[in-house]
Scaffold this motif. Structure first.
Motif, mmCIF file in Angstrom:
data_model
loop_
_atom_site.group_PDB
_atom_site.id
_atom_site.type_symbol
_atom_site.label_atom_id
_atom_site.label_comp_id
_atom_site.label_asym_id
_atom_site.label_seq_id
_atom_site.Cartn_x
_atom_site.Cartn_y
_atom_site.Cartn_z
ATOM 1 N N LYS A 1 27.886 45.654 58.018
ATOM 2 C CA LYS A 1 29.302 45.291 58.169
ATOM 3 C C LYS A 1 29.687 44.210 57.170
ATOM 4 O O LYS A 1 30.759 44.259 56.550
ATOM 5 N N GLN A 2 28.816 43.198 56.992
ATOM 6 C CA GLN A 2 29.092 42.118 56.053
ATOM 7 C C GLN A 2 29.202 42.639 54.618
ATOM 8 O O GLN A 2 30.091 42.246 53.865
ATOM 9 N N ILE A 3 28.271 43.552 54.250
ATOM 10 C CA ILE A 3 28.306 44.147 52.904
ATOM 11 C C ILE A 3 29.598 44.928 52.712
ATOM 12 O O ILE A 3 30.244 44.858 51.670
ATOM 13 N N SER A 4 30.023 45.683 53.755
ATOM 14 C CA SER A 4 31.250 46.463 53.683
ATOM 15 C C SER A 4 32.460 45.560 53.467
ATOM 16 O O SER A 4 33.353 45.882 52.684
ATOM 17 N N GLU A 5 32.488 44.416 54.193
ATOM 18 C CA GLU A 5 33.605 43.482 54.049
ATOM 19 C C GLU A 5 33.619 42.859 52.653
ATOM 20 O O GLU A 5 34.685 42.701 52.043
ATOM 21 N N ARG A 6 32.437 42.509 52.148
ATOM 22 C CA ARG A 6 32.357 41.934 50.798
ATOM 23 C C ARG A 6 32.796 42.956 49.749
ATOM 24 O O ARG A 6 33.479 42.622 48.780
ATOM 25 N N LYS A 7 32.381 44.209 49.942
ATOM 26 C CA LYS A 7 32.751 45.268 49.006
ATOM 27 C C LYS A 7 34.273 45.460 48.993
ATOM 28 O O LYS A 7 34.897 45.569 47.925
ATOM 29 N N LEU A 8 34.880 45.480 50.194
ATOM 30 C CA LEU A 8 36.330 45.624 50.294
ATOM 31 C C LEU A 8 37.035 44.458 49.611
ATOM 32 O O LEU A 8 37.995 44.651 48.857
ATOM 33 N N LEU A 9 36.542 43.239 49.862
ATOM 34 C CA LEU A 9 37.130 42.058 49.241
ATOM 35 C C LEU A 9 37.018 42.142 47.717
ATOM 36 O O LEU A 9 37.972 41.827 46.990
ATOM 37 N N GLY A 10 35.847 42.598 47.220
ATOM 38 C CA GLY A 10 35.647 42.702 45.779
ATOM 39 C C GLY A 10 36.540 43.751 45.144
ATOM 40 O O GLY A 10 37.146 43.517 44.097
ATOM 41 N N VAL A 11 36.648 44.927 45.785
ATOM 42 C CA VAL A 11 37.464 46.013 45.239
ATOM 43 C C VAL A 11 38.939 45.640 45.241
ATOM 44 O O VAL A 11 39.647 45.781 44.232
ATOM 45 N N ALA A 12 39.434 45.155 46.401
ATOM 46 C CA ALA A 12 40.840 44.754 46.492
ATOM 47 C C ALA A 12 41.112 43.559 45.584
ATOM 48 O O ALA A 12 42.142 43.483 44.915
ATOM 49 N N GLY A 13 40.154 42.629 45.530
ATOM 50 C CA GLY A 13 40.324 41.430 44.722
ATOM 51 C C GLY A 13 40.357 41.713 43.233
ATOM 52 O O GLY A 13 41.117 41.088 42.486
ATOM 53 N N LEU A 14 39.546 42.692 42.785
ATOM 54 C CA LEU A 14 39.514 43.033 41.364
ATOM 55 C C LEU A 14 40.856 43.587 40.913
ATOM 56 O O LEU A 14 41.380 43.226 39.854
ATOM 57 N N ALA A 15 41.445 44.451 41.735
ATOM 58 C CA ALA A 15 42.762 44.979 41.400
ATOM 59 C C ALA A 15 43.809 43.864 41.428
ATOM 60 O O ALA A 15 44.728 43.831 40.618
ATOM 61 N N TRP A 16 43.669 42.943 42.392
ATOM 62 C CA TRP A 16 44.565 41.784 42.501
ATOM 63 C C TRP A 16 44.470 40.957 41.213
ATOM 64 O O TRP A 16 45.482 40.478 40.690
ATOM 65 N N LEU A 17 43.247 40.796 40.700
ATOM 66 C CA LEU A 17 43.026 40.045 39.459
ATOM 67 C C LEU A 17 43.750 40.706 38.285
ATOM 68 O O LEU A 17 44.407 40.031 37.483
ATOM 69 N N PHE A 18 43.656 42.044 38.184
ATOM 70 C CA PHE A 18 44.320 42.738 37.083
ATOM 71 C C PHE A 18 45.842 42.608 37.189
ATOM 72 O O PHE A 18 46.539 42.458 36.186
ATOM 73 N N ASP A 19 46.350 42.672 38.428
ATOM 74 C CA ASP A 19 47.788 42.489 38.633
ATOM 75 C C ASP A 19 48.224 41.105 38.158
ATOM 76 O O ASP A 19 49.255 40.944 37.506
ATOM 77 N N ALA A 20 47.439 40.092 38.521
ATOM 78 C CA ALA A 20 47.764 38.713 38.131
ATOM 79 C C ALA A 20 47.706 38.540 36.622
ATOM 80 O O ALA A 20 48.497 37.786 36.046
ATOM 81 N N MET A 21 46.768 39.233 35.978
ATOM 82 C CA MET A 21 46.701 39.186 34.513
ATOM 83 C C MET A 21 48.023 39.634 33.909
ATOM 84 O O MET A 21 48.540 39.023 32.965
ATOM 85 N N ASP A 22 48.596 40.697 34.481
ATOM 86 C CA ASP A 22 49.854 41.215 33.949
ATOM 87 C C ASP A 22 50.984 40.212 34.151
ATOM 88 O O ASP A 22 51.728 39.899 33.219
ATOM 89 N N VAL A 23 51.135 39.706 35.381
ATOM 90 C CA VAL A 23 52.208 38.751 35.669
ATOM 91 C C VAL A 23 52.012 37.476 34.855
ATOM 92 O O VAL A 23 52.960 36.913 34.305
ATOM 93 N N GLY A 24 50.754 37.025 34.769
ATOM 94 C CA GLY A 24 50.459 35.808 34.017
ATOM 95 C C GLY A 24 50.768 35.963 32.537
ATOM 96 O O GLY A 24 51.388 35.089 31.924
ATOM 97 N N MET A 25 50.361 37.106 31.962
ATOM 98 C CA MET A 25 50.633 37.330 30.540
ATOM 99 C C MET A 25 52.123 37.474 30.273
ATOM 100 O O MET A 25 52.610 37.109 29.207
#
Length: 401
Positions: free
Chosen positions: A5-29
């Motif tokens: 369960k912990q690995i699943s939660e970390r994986k979800l956080l990483g996947v959602a977070g990575l896309a969040w990071l790319f979105d922020a790159m766009d707004v930031g740039m």
């Protein structure tokens, strides 16, 4: 809790977070690209304001449409769809030959961004154990700071040497990787169980959000989202230009904004630590108050030490408040209308994001001082604080149904 369960939660956080990071790159740039486009296409302040505002129009439409859609076809499917919309728009915008086509593409990018962010926080909120739900959603938001930092680095090193088109292409390419990752995540068991039993229409969901049981939460969220988004996009999309207007060169202003941007990370991490101790309501109030105070001081700062100090603290408190906002919003509603309620609040907030950048451009043309402009944002944030203080309920340790 099992290690699986912990690995699943970390994986979800990483996947959602990575896309969040790319979105922020766009707004930031975008904040840096607006400054470069102003010089390249000979734009005035009002036209530059429209670049930021048309993105927010797209985000308002995207948050509303995709928020409703997430309650109908699932959070995962909407996340994949929104990232595709965002990625394609971002890549094509690098080829824009004039302001009109660039504005159309910014609207499309905004739709993807606006739809993704509230749906991602809803999915993570539903999928994580109650005792660490708030902390996890704030950590998800911290990827936004990472994206802004990368955006500032790309803008500092690439735009002056290679131009804004290359910067946009670099920012758009990694987003396709997140699409691949998204196929490996799933909707929460809570949502799936509810969706199988209940299939309300879109109009029924909207009606539920405004029903007697939820009208107080909805009014509070709409006011809060509007005030936070209005002030954030008004201040941060104009940040490189504002620093430049205070007497620093464009390249130096990019460097100073990079320093301010790094301060977002401790803002998120302290909010993540405090949110399960103080609760959502008081973290929001404290961090919004800090934002209001340092927005005022930044507006009137004239020396480099004051500009940097107030800018760093403005970033620290503002982005910590954003983390708490994304944790707090999905917790106001049950699963069957959670996407609708969160998406509608975010959509109304994005209307503030339309007016914020436009207002700055208009007031600059009217020769209003930077201090006067930032005082307006300070007052806006205070209105948001009052909404949380008098209308908000604490949701720490609340079981989501």
């Amino acid at each position: 809790m099992s290690s699986v369960k912990q690995i699943s939660e970390r994986k979800l956080l990483g996947v959602a977070g990575l896309a969040w990071l790319f979105d922020a790159m766009d707004v930031g740039m975008l904040s840096f690209i607006i400054a470069a486009l102003g010089a390249d296409w000979k734009l005035d302040a009002a036209q530059m304001g429209w670049i930021g505002s048309v993105s927010s129009i797209g985000m308002a439409v995207g948050a509303f449409v995709f928020g409703l859609t997430a309650d109908r076809i699932g959070r995962k499917n909407v996340l994949i769809l929104t990232l595709l919309v965002f990625s394609i728009g971002a890549g094509l915008s690098a080829l824009a030959t004039g302001l009109t086509i660039f504005l159309i593409l910014r609207f499309i990018i905004g739709m993807g961004l606006g739809g993704e962010l509230p749906v991602a926080s809803t999915l993570v909120s539903e999928s994580v154990a109650t005792e660490k739900r708030g902390r996890t959603v704030v950590l998800l938001e911290s990827f936004w700071a990472g994206g802004w930092i990368i955006a500032a680095l790309i803008s500092y090193f690439i735009i002056p040497s290679f131009g804004w088109r290359i910067a946009l292409l670099v920012g758009a390419l990694p987003a396709f990787y997140a699409i691949y990752l998204r196929w490996n995540i799933h909707d929460s068991a809570n949502y799936v169980a509810k969706a199988e039993k209940e299939k309300p229409t879109v109009l029924q969901n909207i009606s539920t959000v405004w029903s007697k049981n939820y009208v107080r939460q909805t009014v509070m969220l709409w006011i809060l989202w509007f005030c936070v988004v209005f002030s954030y996009y008004g201040m941060f999309l104009w940040l490189p230009n504002v620093v430049s207007l205070k007497g620093f060169s464009m390249v130096k202003s990019f460097g100073y904004v990079l320093i301010m941007t790094i301060a977002q990370l401790p803002g998120y991490f302290t909010a993540a630590w405090l949110i399960e101790k103080w609760g959502r309501k008081w973290v929001l109030i404290v961090y919004l108050f800090g934002t209001a105070v340092f927005a005022y001081f930044f507006g009137y700062a004239s020396t480099l030490p004051m500009v940097l100090t107030s800018g760093i603290l403005l970033s620290f408190f503002n982005l910590g408040a954003w983390g708490a906002l994304y944790a707090y919003s999905p917790e106001q509603y049950p699963a069957v209308v959670r996407g609708t309620g969160t998406g509608m609040a975010a959509a109304f907030g994005r209307i503030g994001g339309i007016f914020g950048p436009l207002l700055v451009g208009y007031l600059l043309v009217q020769k209003v001082s930077i201090g006067g402009i930032f005082t307006i944002f300070c007052l806006s944030i205070i209105v948001g604080i009052l909404a949380v203080l008098f209308l908000g309920h604490e949701t720490k340790n609340k079981e989501l149904v």
